[in-house]
Design an enzyme around this catalytic site. Structure first.
Site, PDB file in Angstrom:
ATOM      1  N   ASN A 110     -93.762   1.614 -74.863  1.00 38.53           N
ATOM      2  CA  ASN A 110     -94.818   2.619 -74.733  1.00 38.53           C
ATOM      3  C   ASN A 110     -96.164   1.944 -74.866  1.00 38.53           C
ATOM      4  O   ASN A 110     -96.319   1.026 -75.669  1.00 38.53           O
ATOM      5  CB  ASN A 110     -94.679   3.681 -75.836  1.00 38.53           C
ATOM      6  CG  ASN A 110     -95.750   4.749 -75.753  1.00 38.53           C
ATOM      7  OD1 ASN A 110     -96.035   5.286 -74.673  1.00 38.53           O
ATOM      8  ND2 ASN A 110     -96.383   5.067 -76.874  1.00 38.53           N
ATOM      9  N   HIS A 112     -99.969   2.682 -76.017  1.00 38.88           N
ATOM     10  CA  HIS A 112    -100.700   3.662 -76.810  1.00 38.88           C
ATOM     11  C   HIS A 112    -102.136   3.174 -77.006  1.00 38.88           C
ATOM     12  O   HIS A 112    -102.346   2.010 -77.359  1.00 38.88           O
ATOM     13  CB  HIS A 112    -100.015   3.844 -78.170  1.00 38.88           C
ATOM     14  CG  HIS A 112    -100.697   4.857 -79.024  1.00 38.88           C
ATOM     15  ND1 HIS A 112    -100.574   6.216 -78.794  1.00 38.88           N
ATOM     16  CD2 HIS A 112    -101.542   4.734 -80.073  1.00 38.88           C
ATOM     17  CE1 HIS A 112    -101.300   6.874 -79.676  1.00 38.88           C
ATOM     18  NE2 HIS A 112    -101.900   6.001 -80.465  1.00 38.88           N
ATOM     19  N   SER A 139    -102.098  -0.759 -77.834  1.00 37.82           N
ATOM     20  CA  SER A 139    -100.884  -1.446 -78.298  1.00 37.82           C
ATOM     21  C   SER A 139     -99.739  -1.131 -77.356  1.00 37.82           C
ATOM     22  O   SER A 139     -99.640  -0.012 -76.839  1.00 37.82           O
ATOM     23  CB  SER A 139    -100.481  -0.926 -79.690  1.00 37.82           C
ATOM     24  OG  SER A 139    -101.543  -0.992 -80.614  1.00 37.82           O
ATOM     25  N   ASP A 148     -95.061   6.896 -81.900  1.00 36.86           N
ATOM     26  CA  ASP A 148     -95.951   5.728 -81.852  1.00 36.86           C
ATOM     27  C   ASP A 148     -95.754   4.777 -83.033  1.00 36.86           C
ATOM     28  O   ASP A 148     -96.711   4.157 -83.519  1.00 36.86           O
ATOM     29  CB  ASP A 148     -97.440   6.179 -81.804  1.00 36.86           C
ATOM     30  CG  ASP A 148     -97.734   7.045 -80.581  1.00 36.86           C
ATOM     31  OD1 ASP A 148     -97.117   6.813 -79.530  1.00 36.86           O
ATOM     32  OD2 ASP A 148     -98.569   7.963 -80.691  1.00 36.86           O
TER      33      ASP A 148
HETATM   34  C1  GRF Z   1    -103.414   5.737 -71.447  1.00 36.18           C
HETATM   35  O1  GRF Z   1    -104.575   5.658 -72.218  1.00 36.18           O
HETATM   36  C2  GRF Z   1    -102.207   5.410 -72.281  1.00 36.18           C
HETATM   37  O2  GRF Z   1    -102.440   4.435 -73.233  1.00 36.18           O
HETATM   38  C3  GRF Z   1    -101.951   6.723 -72.966  1.00 36.18           C
HETATM   39  O3  GRF Z   1    -102.235   7.701 -72.000  1.00 36.18           O
HETATM   40  C4  GRF Z   1    -103.142   7.166 -71.046  1.00 36.18           C
HETATM   41  C5  GRF Z   1    -102.468   7.256 -69.716  1.00 36.18           C
HETATM   42  O4  GRF Z   1    -103.300   6.860 -68.660  1.00 36.18           O
HETATM   43  N1  GRF Z   1    -100.619   6.757 -73.529  1.00 36.18           N
HETATM   44  P1  GRF Z   1    -102.688   6.750 -67.205  1.00 36.18           P
HETATM   45  O5  GRF Z   1    -101.941   8.043 -66.915  1.00 36.18           O
HETATM   46  O6  GRF Z   1    -101.794   5.551 -67.158  1.00 36.18           O
HETATM   47  O7  GRF Z   1    -103.889   6.594 -66.314  1.00 36.18           O
END
Ligand code: GRF
Length: 222
Positions: A110, A112, A139, A148
């Site tokens: 994932n 995050h 991360s 997370d």
């Molecule tokens: C990113 O900031 C990711 O870290 C978080 O959600 C956002 C997704 O952006 N989990 P995208 O859909 O990849 O543009």
């Protein structure tokens, strides 16, 4: 190498899909030796799904299922069907149940947008600003049932500027999320990372601090 033997990536997404696009672009340019075998979503109308051809899309609305477990089972079956080597949660906004996580243990990553363990959950950029942090970031971690909270593989650190809004900070972090995710996926498909209990191993050696993305070279210091 024929496409069929390339490492198989399944991507879970709920929104815009810029991280997915970074993966697709890296594959197209030969910078990532892998194939995306499916994009899975809890939001049938999300932009992320539109980034791949129709046969690669799977989407279902959680409210059409009697329970969280039933939705997770359907998602898990759809994932199993594409036989992924790795499952990348890239902006997937729904909590994954413990059974689903267990079913693909050690295969789920994932991304995050915070320097975990700081700020699990939502609104990470606003929370970092409210706390007066001078550094923020993103991360990539193994997914466990707790939100997370899995072992962190790699991070990128980004400066917070005095006049930052949450949006400006989010945009600065996102720019580095893409190379961060790509670098970790490269390690994953090369078989170089694994989850050992609560620890990450890189090339078979336990790492007790996350790898760090160099913001100039956009590569990980391994
Ligand atoms: C990113 O900031 C990711 O870290 C978080 O959600 C956002 C997704 O952006 N989990 P995208 O859909 O990849 O543009």
């Amino acid at each position: 190498m024929s496409t069929s033997v390339k490492p198989r990536l399944a991507v879970l997404a709920s929104g815009r899909g810029s991280n997915l696009q970074a993966i697709l672009d890296a594959i197209a340019s030969g910078d990532l030796d892998a194939q995306v075998v499916g994009v899975f979503s809890d939001k049938p109308n999300c932009a992320a799904l539109q980034r791949v051809p129709e046969p690669l899309r799977w989407a279902a609305k959680p409210k059409d299922f009697a329970s969280r477990a039933e939705f997770d089972n359907a998602l898990g079956d759809a994932l199993a069907q594409v036989q992924p080597d790795w499952i990348i949660c890239a902006g997937y906004m729904r909590i994954l149940g413990a059974d689903l996580v267990q079913r693909f243990a050690g295969q789920m990553l994932n991304i995050h947008p915070s320097l975990l363990p700081k700020y699990p959950g939502l609104d990470t950029h606003a929370r970092a600003l409210a706390a007066g942090d001078r550094e923020h970031g993103a991360s990539v971690h193994f997914v466990i049932a707790e939100l997370d909270a899995g072992a962190v593989i790699a991070q990128v650190r980004v400066p917070v500027q005095a006049d930052d809004s949450a949006e400006a900070l989010a945009a600065r972090v996102l720019r580095y999320e893409h190379p961060l995710l790509l670098e970790v996926v490269r390690l994953a498909v090369a078989g170089r990372i694994a989850e050992q209990g609560t620890t990450v191993t890189v090339d078979g050696h336990a790492r007790f601090t996350p790898l760090r993305l160099d913001c100039d070279t956009l590569s990980l210091r391994v």
